[in-house]
Design a protein around this motif. Structure first.
Motif, mmCIF file in Angstrom:
data_model
loop_
_atom_site.group_PDB
_atom_site.id
_atom_site.type_symbol
_atom_site.label_atom_id
_atom_site.label_comp_id
_atom_site.label_asym_id
_atom_site.label_seq_id
_atom_site.Cartn_x
_atom_site.Cartn_y
_atom_site.Cartn_z
ATOM 1 N N SER A 1 0.826 -1.210 0.000
ATOM 2 C CA SER A 1 0.000 0.000 0.000
ATOM 3 C C SER A 1 0.862 1.263 0.000
ATOM 4 O O SER A 1 0.510 2.260 -0.659
ATOM 5 N N ALA A 2 1.976 1.252 0.720
ATOM 6 C CA ALA A 2 2.848 2.428 0.734
ATOM 7 C C ALA A 2 3.401 2.721 -0.649
ATOM 8 O O ALA A 2 3.461 3.885 -1.079
ATOM 9 N N ALA A 3 3.808 1.672 -1.375
ATOM 10 C CA ALA A 3 4.342 1.863 -2.724
ATOM 11 C C ALA A 3 3.268 2.365 -3.675
ATOM 12 O O ALA A 3 3.487 3.306 -4.452
ATOM 13 N N VAL A 4 2.093 1.753 -3.618
ATOM 14 C CA VAL A 4 0.999 2.170 -4.500
ATOM 15 C C VAL A 4 0.625 3.620 -4.253
ATOM 16 O O VAL A 4 0.456 4.412 -5.197
ATOM 17 N N ASN A 5 0.500 3.998 -2.996
ATOM 18 C CA ASN A 5 0.143 5.376 -2.668
ATOM 19 C C ASN A 5 1.190 6.359 -3.176
ATOM 20 O O ASN A 5 0.860 7.409 -3.740
ATOM 21 N N ALA A 6 2.455 6.042 -2.961
ATOM 22 C CA ALA A 6 3.526 6.955 -3.367
ATOM 23 C C ALA A 6 3.607 7.090 -4.879
ATOM 24 O O ALA A 6 3.987 8.151 -5.399
ATOM 25 N N GLU A 7 3.258 6.034 -5.592
ATOM 26 C CA GLU A 7 3.353 6.056 -7.055
ATOM 27 C C GLU A 7 2.207 6.821 -7.711
ATOM 28 O O GLU A 7 2.232 7.071 -8.907
ATOM 29 N N VAL A 8 1.217 7.218 -6.926
ATOM 30 C CA VAL A 8 0.077 7.967 -7.450
ATOM 31 C C VAL A 8 0.380 9.452 -7.605
ATOM 32 O O VAL A 8 -0.117 10.101 -8.527
ATOM 33 N N PHE A 9 1.217 10.013 -6.709
ATOM 34 C CA PHE A 9 1.463 11.459 -6.667
ATOM 35 C C PHE A 9 2.874 11.804 -7.126
ATOM 36 O O PHE A 9 3.817 11.036 -6.907
ATOM 37 N N PRO A 10 3.058 13.003 -7.710
ATOM 38 C CA PRO A 10 4.414 13.497 -7.980
ATOM 39 C C PRO A 10 5.094 13.909 -6.679
ATOM 40 O O PRO A 10 4.428 14.179 -5.667
ATOM 41 N N ALA A 11 6.420 13.995 -6.694
ATOM 42 C CA ALA A 11 7.192 14.254 -5.479
ATOM 43 C C ALA A 11 6.826 15.578 -4.821
ATOM 44 O O ALA A 11 6.876 15.707 -3.599
ATOM 45 N N ARG A 12 6.436 16.566 -5.613
ATOM 46 C CA ARG A 12 6.172 17.914 -5.086
ATOM 47 C C ARG A 12 5.116 17.908 -3.988
ATOM 48 O O ARG A 12 5.226 18.657 -3.009
ATOM 49 N N VAL A 13 4.090 17.053 -4.119
ATOM 50 C CA VAL A 13 2.999 17.012 -3.133
ATOM 51 C C VAL A 13 2.756 15.584 -2.646
ATOM 52 O O VAL A 13 1.680 15.275 -2.150
ATOM 53 N N ARG A 14 3.752 14.742 -2.759
ATOM 54 C CA ARG A 14 3.541 13.308 -2.492
ATOM 55 C C ARG A 14 3.150 13.038 -1.046
ATOM 56 O O ARG A 14 2.207 12.286 -0.788
ATOM 57 N N ALA A 15 3.858 13.605 -0.097
ATOM 58 C CA ALA A 15 3.607 13.275 1.306
ATOM 59 C C ALA A 15 2.238 13.775 1.766
ATOM 60 O O ALA A 15 1.455 13.027 2.363
ATOM 61 N N ALA A 16 1.932 15.039 1.487
ATOM 62 C CA ALA A 16 0.621 15.573 1.876
ATOM 63 C C ALA A 16 -0.493 14.919 1.071
ATOM 64 O O ALA A 16 -1.588 14.676 1.589
ATOM 65 N N GLY A 17 -0.208 14.618 -0.196
ATOM 66 C CA GLY A 17 -1.198 13.969 -1.045
ATOM 67 C C GLY A 17 -1.597 12.606 -0.526
ATOM 68 O O GLY A 17 -2.772 12.214 -0.592
ATOM 69 N N ILE A 18 -0.631 11.871 0.017
ATOM 70 C CA ILE A 18 -0.917 10.573 0.617
ATOM 71 C C ILE A 18 -1.536 10.739 1.997
ATOM 72 O O ILE A 18 -2.540 10.108 2.334
ATOM 73 N N GLY A 19 -0.938 11.609 2.800
ATOM 74 C CA GLY A 19 -1.247 11.649 4.229
ATOM 75 C C GLY A 19 -2.686 11.933 4.558
ATOM 76 O O GLY A 19 -3.292 11.251 5.394
ATOM 77 N N PHE A 20 -3.294 12.937 3.918
ATOM 78 C CA PHE A 20 -4.643 13.321 4.312
ATOM 79 C C PHE A 20 -5.707 12.313 3.879
ATOM 80 O O PHE A 20 -6.478 11.824 4.726
#
Length: 423
Positions: free
Chosen positions: A347-366
């Protein structure tokens, strides 16, 4: 990879920094769960005259932590996107250490009155903030630290370390209960795991200081806004929710609620239920790297569909198979853990692969933390509610339907395992 030269990253050190810190975070989170009855007796006594005390008790124990996780995912995700992953990881582990110590020094109601539950609520708020932020930061850090063809394997350590923290918390709580009498546990014994958690947090902080940042200074200079991920990538945010809904419900059902479900609906003894749960958790932790590695070879979608469709088909017969025996419960739990690995390991890999690096952490986190709060955090309460209204058999169908809904998302999900991680 973003932000660093490949040669500068030591994969083992990166894994250690993320995994040890994450284990400490979840140790502190679960220590509260395992010792909640002792805490409630001292901080929320039934004999309290103030009518606010039972209200605060309910708020603190059942709601505060999960309520704050989406907030933590958003805020700490923004810190990770703007200041760097390592900075966010440092903040989250220090927050968890502070909240653990705060629980450990919370006064009793007898000594401080209403101040006691207020302090505990504040500590739980801080714990939820930390845990929500931890997932956002450590997910991006793990996946961005991986070499090509190893993102699934690295991502699997998210749940390896989560399980290790849960087992450590359970072991420490069990050891104290065996070594101390009831009076000592109520007097000071319940505080010991939280003091220990504060020390562990300092150790995790020291390890994380040596980690290599995975997002470069040039990228961090973009300074995305707090809600940029939601505004710029609404479809990706909804996708995270769809991916997570069935998985988080199944995870909390199998790892947290199943022992209680077996006690309530199959007359399994409490000792057998706890032992089966501990054995299955250890098995579950060992399975995670296997699932992650398989996804690097075969892709993410096959494992996600293995989980989603497998759980949708199997959860009803598995839960109906419980017959009161330890062996049956253990086999049911192990079978569920195998299916669940198809989701948790990647799940961590799938989530990270959805967003670009610029907003990846916040994009996943919320969206991830909000979905966990809505479906994962409520699993025990929904199950208990069905039992209370005389329809306990509906709960397995609830799990099955939600897993089937997530499977529809998995079916349409683009395969990302062999793509270059977007920067």
């Amino acid at each position: 990879m973003t932000g660093t030269e490949p040669g500068a990253v030591r994969p083992a050190r990166q894994l250690l920094a993320a995994s040890v810190g994450n284990a400490v975070e979840w140790y502190d989170w679960y220590a509260y769960t395992y010792l909640a009855t002792y805490i409630a007796d001292e901080v929320f006594p039934k004999s309290a005259d103030d009518s606010l005390v039972p209200l605060l008790s309910t708020f603190a124990v059942f709601a505060v932590g999960f309520f704050m996780r989406p907030v933590g995912g958003l805020l700490m995700g923004a810190v990770a996107d703007r200041r760097g992953r390592r900075a966010a990881l440092t903040v989250t582990i220090l927050m968890m250490g502070a909240s653990s110590l705060l629980v450990g020094v919370t006064p009793t109601y007898a000594a401080a009155g209403l101040l006691a539950p207020v302090v505990l609520v504040l500590a739980r708020l801080l714990q939820g903030l930390s845990v929500g932020g931890e997932f956002a930061a450590s997910t991006t850090f793990l996946v961005e630290s991986a070499r090509p063809g190893r993102r699934g394997l690295f991502a699997s350590f998210q749940y390896v370390s989560t399980t290790a923290g849960q087992l450590l918390a359970s072991g420490v709580a069990e050891l104290l209960v065996r070594l101390l009498d009831d009076g000592q546990m109520h007097g000071w014994g319940w505080r010991v795991p939280f003091w220990f958690g504060g020390v562990l947090s300092l150790a995790g902080f020291w390890i994380r200081r040596g980690a290599v940042e995975t997002r470069g200074a040039a990228a961090r200079e973009e300074r995305p806004g707090l809600f940029d991920a939601l505004r710029s990538h609404p479809r990706a945010s909804l996708l995270i929710a769809g991916i997570t809904a069935g998985g988080t419900l199944a995870y909390y059902t199998w790892t947290s609620y199943l022992p209680t479900y077996a006690e309530l609906n199959a007359d399994v003894s409490k000792g057998d239920a706890l032992l089966a749960g501990t054995c299955s958790l250890a098995f579950f932790g060992l399975l995670q790297p296997v699932g992650g590695r398989l996804s690097d070879r075969w892709g993410r979608r096959p494992l996600l569909l293995f989980f989603g469709l497998g759980f949708a088909v199997a959860v009803v017969p598995l839960l109906h198979a419980l017959d009161g025996s330890f062996t049956t419960l253990l086999l049911v739990q192990l079978a569920g853990m195998v299916l669940l690995t198809g989701f948790t390991s990647i799940s961590a890999a799938v989530n990270a692969e959805v967003f670009p690096a610029r907003v990846r952490a916040a994009g996943i986190g919320f969206p991830y933390s909000l979905t966990v709060a809505l479906f994962g955090g409520t699993a025990p309460y929904v199950g208990t509610l069905f039992k209370d209204i005389g329809h306990a058999g509906l709960f397995p169908w609830y799990v099955a339907v939600l897993c089937l809904a997530s499977s529809a998302v998995y079916w349409r999900l683009p395969e990302t395992a062999h793509r270059r991680l977007e920067t």
